[in-house]
Every structure is written in C-alpha cells, then in structure tokens.
Design an enzyme around this catalytic site. Structure first.
Site, PDB file in Angstrom:
ATOM      1  N   HIS A 155      14.702  27.431  66.967  1.00 16.57           N
ATOM      2  CA  HIS A 155      15.299  26.524  67.763  1.00 16.57           C
ATOM      3  C   HIS A 155      14.807  25.248  68.312  1.00 16.57           C
ATOM      4  O   HIS A 155      15.050  24.767  69.254  1.00 16.57           O
ATOM      5  CB  HIS A 155      15.740  27.544  69.078  1.00 16.57           C
ATOM      6  CG  HIS A 155      16.343  28.879  68.912  1.00 16.57           C
ATOM      7  ND1 HIS A 155      17.669  29.357  68.504  1.00 16.57           N
ATOM      8  CD2 HIS A 155      15.615  29.983  68.671  1.00 16.57           C
ATOM      9  CE1 HIS A 155      17.706  30.564  68.448  1.00 16.57           C
ATOM     10  NE2 HIS A 155      16.559  30.952  68.374  1.00 16.57           N
ATOM     11  N   SER A 276      11.570  -3.271  61.717  1.00 16.54           N
ATOM     12  CA  SER A 276      12.834  -3.484  62.132  1.00 16.54           C
ATOM     13  C   SER A 276      13.000  -5.167  62.209  1.00 16.54           C
ATOM     14  O   SER A 276      11.976  -5.701  62.564  1.00 16.54           O
ATOM     15  CB  SER A 276      13.013  -2.734  63.761  1.00 16.54           C
ATOM     16  OG  SER A 276      13.870  -3.772  64.379  1.00 16.54           O
ATOM     17  N   LYS A 282       8.593  -1.491  65.623  1.00 20.08           N
ATOM     18  CA  LYS A 282       9.242  -0.502  64.972  1.00 20.08           C
ATOM     19  C   LYS A 282       8.428   0.056  63.684  1.00 20.08           C
ATOM     20  O   LYS A 282       8.150  -1.081  62.804  1.00 20.08           O
ATOM     21  CB  LYS A 282      10.582  -0.590  64.673  1.00 20.08           C
ATOM     22  CG  LYS A 282      11.541  -0.532  65.929  1.00 20.08           C
ATOM     23  CD  LYS A 282      11.376   1.015  66.641  1.00 20.08           C
ATOM     24  CE  LYS A 282      12.384   1.827  65.652  1.00 20.08           C
ATOM     25  NZ  LYS A 282      13.849   1.474  65.964  1.00 20.08           N
ATOM     26  N   GLU A 289      14.740   9.319  55.743  1.00 20.20           N
ATOM     27  CA  GLU A 289      16.178   9.282  56.294  1.00 20.20           C
ATOM     28  C   GLU A 289      17.121   9.032  55.230  1.00 20.20           C
ATOM     29  O   GLU A 289      17.996   9.596  54.782  1.00 20.20           O
ATOM     30  CB  GLU A 289      16.329   7.882  57.238  1.00 20.20           C
ATOM     31  CG  GLU A 289      15.654   8.207  58.612  1.00 20.20           C
ATOM     32  CD  GLU A 289      15.618   7.058  59.466  1.00 20.20           C
ATOM     33  OE1 GLU A 289      16.843   6.815  59.874  1.00 20.20           O
ATOM     34  OE2 GLU A 289      14.642   6.404  59.732  1.00 20.20           O
TER      35      GLU A 289
END
Ligand code: ARG
Length: 463
Positions: A155, A276, A282, A289
């Site tokens: 979980h 970024s 970043k 992804e």
C-alpha cells in the site's frame, strides 16, 4: 496499370487508391516478401509448375531487386498498392513476361500471412536480445546490492525490511516471464502459410514442405482458410509486449518515486535525466516517465488488434491490413524504450544511507516483535495485538520500539528479554527471512545463482 485490372472498365478513384494503399507501412516487410517470393519461385521450378530456367531468372532478379532496395537505388512507389504489388511490378519491369509467372499458385492473402510471420519472428529475435540485456543489468544491480537493506512496501506504506537486491530480483522474475512468453509466441508463429492461396489452397502440385524448409519454418499451416485469416499471433505478440511494458512501467514508477527528494533512495545520472526550462534546480526522470507513458499506447495497440479481428467472417478481409501499423508501433516502442532504460538503470546511484534511515523508522520491524513473542508461545493473534499497542504508544510519543527500555517493554509482555534489541535490528529481520524466495542475504545469493544459470542457458539459446 494495376496487376489486377482485367475485369475493370475504369480506374479506381484517387481517394480509393490512397485509402487502400498500405505501402507506406508494409514496405518494412520488403526483405521478407522478397525472400518468400524467391522460395516460392524456386519451388515452382522444382515442381515443374514453371520452367526451371524461368524460376532461376526470377530468383536472380528478385535478389537484385533486394540489393537495389537496400542500397537505396530503388525507392518504393507510393502508387503501388502494397509491398507485394510493388515487388512484383519491379520484377516484371526488369524481366517482362517471365516475371508474370511468379504469382502462380499464390495469393496476396497467403503471401501477407507469410511476410508478417517472418517479419515478426525477426523482430522478436532482436527484442529477445534486448530483454536479455535488461535482465543482465537488473541482475548486476541486484548482485551489487544484495546486502543493501531498505523498507519493503505494501500500500506504499513501509511494511517489512528487505534488500534492494531482493527488490531488483523481483523484476528479474517478471522479465524472465516476458522472455518466455515471447519465445512461446514465436513458436506459434512458426508455421508456413504459402500454398493456402486466397483461401482454398490451389490446383497446382506445390511442395509446401520444401518452401517451409527453405524459409526456416518447422511446420506448415494445417488449414488453408485458417492460415489466411489467422492473426492470433499478432494479437499474442501485442499482448506479450504490452505485459512487458506494464512491468517496465512499474519499475519506472518506482524509479520516479525513489528519485524524489521525499524518498531520495536513488540519484539518476545526469546523462539519463533532463532539466527544466524554467526551474534551474530541476532534474527530471524523463526516461522513466516516458517509458511509463508509452505503456498506454501498447495497450491501445492490443485493443486495436482485438477489435479489428472481432466478428470477422472467414477467410481474408481487408480489415486485416490494419494489423501492421499497430503491431509495428508496439515493436518500435519496445525497441526504442529498452536502450535508454538500460542506461538509466546501469548508471543510477543507490543512496544506501537514505534506505537505511527509512528502514529504521516507520515500524518495519513490528512483525518481528510479534514473531518474537509467538516463538515464545504467545498465540500470533495475541502477539499481534500486544505489538499493535506498543506501536500505537510509540507513534504517539514519536519513538521507535527499540528506543523503549526493557522494563517498559516487559510491562507489555513479561516474555520480552534483552535479546529483543538484536531481534529488532533490520539486518536480523531480513536475515531471519531465509526461506527460498525470501530477502535474506543467503536466500538472495541463491536466487542470483539460479538467475545466472538461467541467463547462461538463455544466451546460449539465442546465439
Ligand atoms: N495489403 C494487404 C494486407 O496487408 C495484403 C493482402 C491483400 N489481399 C487482397 N486480397 N486484397 O492485408
């Protein structure tokens, strides 16, 4: 003029030509189409269906056509309806009427069934190699981190201590199944459909076994109608690749999570991260992804193929031309995804300190306290209850179980002794789970040896 224009009194409308044409995507089967035609022509000559010298000229010219395509001397004519028509046209252009004998006893329906089987078999070989490389990569990471303790999750909550090596070996098992599914799928593709004709085979005495052997197939298809209308193997491959990418997406998701400041379990190498355009600080896990994102189109392709085949009457229907773009996209996606994914995995830095910190907080050792009491004769349910109360107390006071002194622990159960502190150490917790398949250092070493034996065998098989 179209090769089938005999019974027509008008040209097809331009919009129909554009709509019907598949050459822009089936041209990638050129090699298989030509190889298949060469085998067919040779067999026609051998069986006396066409003169042997005609067969020889066809075979020779086809191999020249292939050389010219490879060297870019011939480009695919976008007006050709499909790759089969294009190759035949090219042959006739070069040797005239002799070339017109090639299509004897054959239909584009059995021809395309052959081409796609051969093409997908070739692609599967490349993908198999790539998956093996990925498995090797995962295995090396597991080996390096056999003793790197981290919390395991259920979980997405800290559950019990495991090792990073054990976690990696879980993915090894998934990829191993993917590899085996791929091999199974290739086995089912291994049937030679030529000789099935349009649907009802043919009147010529063709030697189907000869063609099968020439092209490296183990068997011939058993029913002419099934052979020209079966696309199960395309669906099966789309499904195998979709499942593989589902596994990739799970690992991607974990990598994305682990790379966050909140987890900080790993740091991705600069060469496998992106920045970024606005936020200078970043470092984004784009490879993971994108791999996660591309899994969606794999499911889409599978759904396209299943829906395309639904309720199609026997035998061939033009709907089936739609199989190629979907399966080619699945193949290209996987082939594009694995290399950067492999690089990202091989170069990521594992933050053992952060994993260690995480495993020591969050009560990953609570089950071990319950087990400790159970071994001393407390029924497990009661031990669970006692431990739960202790965890509740610690949560309120912001303490770990091992922060509590022995007299206090004894107020929960008289059976708790000094050795509890040793029992609650993450390393003890992991190493007591030493069943086959468990996370203990030795159990993982065993899993790794087994995996190495598997890899040895698997790479010999693909050699
Ligand atoms: N381009 C077609 C396909 O991909 C080849 C078979 C065409 N057969 C036919 N009878 N029109 O399915």
């Amino acid at each position: 003029m179209k090769l089938w224009s005999g019974r027509f009194s008008k040209d097809t409308d331009k919009t129909v030509d554009d709509f019907n044409s598949s050459i822009r995507f089936d041209c990638r089967m050129a090699k298989q189409d030509i190889k298949g035609s060469m085998a067919h022509a040779e067999m026609l000559g051998k069986c006396g269906v066409i003169p042997e010298e005609d067969a020889a000229l066809i075979v020779k010219t086809l191999s020249e056509v292939w050389e010219d395509i490879k060297e870019g001397k011939v480009s695919f004519d976008p007006r050709a309806e499909d790759i089969h028509m294009f190759v035949e046209q090219e042959l006739i252009k070069r040797i005239g009427d002799t070339g017109k004998k090639l299509h004897t006893g054959r239909s584009r329906n059995d021809q395309v069934a052959l081409d796609i089987r051969m093409n997908l078999t070739d692609e599967c070989k490349i993908i198999k190699e790539m998956i093996l490389e990925l498995m090797n990569n995962v295995l090396q990471t597991a080996k390096k981190h056999r003793e790197t303790i981290m919390p395991g999750y259920t979980h997405l909550q800290r559950a019990q201590p495991i090792t990073f090596g054990h976690h990696m070996m879980a993915y090894f098992q998934m990829f191993k199944r993917d590899l085996e599914r791929l091999s199974d799928c290739v086995k089912r593709m291994d049937e030679m459909p030529l000789g099935s004709g349009a649907l009802a085979s043919t009147t010529y005495p063709l030697d189907r076994y000869y063609v099968a052997e020439k092209l490296g197939f183990s068997r011939i298809t058993q029913n002419s109608m099934d052979a020209v209308s079966d696309r199960d193997f395309v669906i099966e491959l789309a499904s195998v690749l979709a499942i593989f990418m589902m596994h990739i997406s799970r690992l991607s998701e974990e990598i994305i999570l682990w790379a966050t400041k909140e987890f900080s379990f790993i740091e991705l190498d600069d060469a496998y991260s992106t920045g970024s355009s606005i936020m200078p600080q970043k470092k984004n896990p784009d490879v993971a992804e994108l791999a996660r994102g591309k899994t969606g189109r794999m499911y889409g392709n599978l759904m396209t193929l299943l829906s395309m085949m639904k309720s199609l009457p026997l035998a061939y229907n033009k709907d089936m031309q739609e199989d190629k773009e979907a399966i080619f996209d699945s193949i290209d996606t996987v082939k594009m995804c694995i290399p950067p994914f492999n690089g990202m995995l091989a170069t990521m830095r594992i933050r053992e300190d952060a994993m260690d910190e995480a495993v020591k907080t969050g009560f990953a050792n609570a089950t071990d306290l319950a087990d400790y009491l159970t071994v001393k004769g407390v029924p497990f349910r009661v031990a669970h209850e006692i431990t739960g109360k202790l965890v509740g107390y610690c949560t309120e006071k912001n303490l770990k179980i091992e922060d509590l002194d022995l007299p206090f622990l004894k107020s929960y159960s008289e059976l708790i002794e000094e050795d509890i502190y040793q029992a609650l150490k993450p390393e003890t917790c992991v190493n007591r789970r030493n069943l086959p398949g468990g996370p203990a250092f030795d159990a993982v070493a065993e899993a790794i040896s087994e995996a190495e034996r598997y890899m040895d065998k698997a790479s010999k098989k693909t050699e």
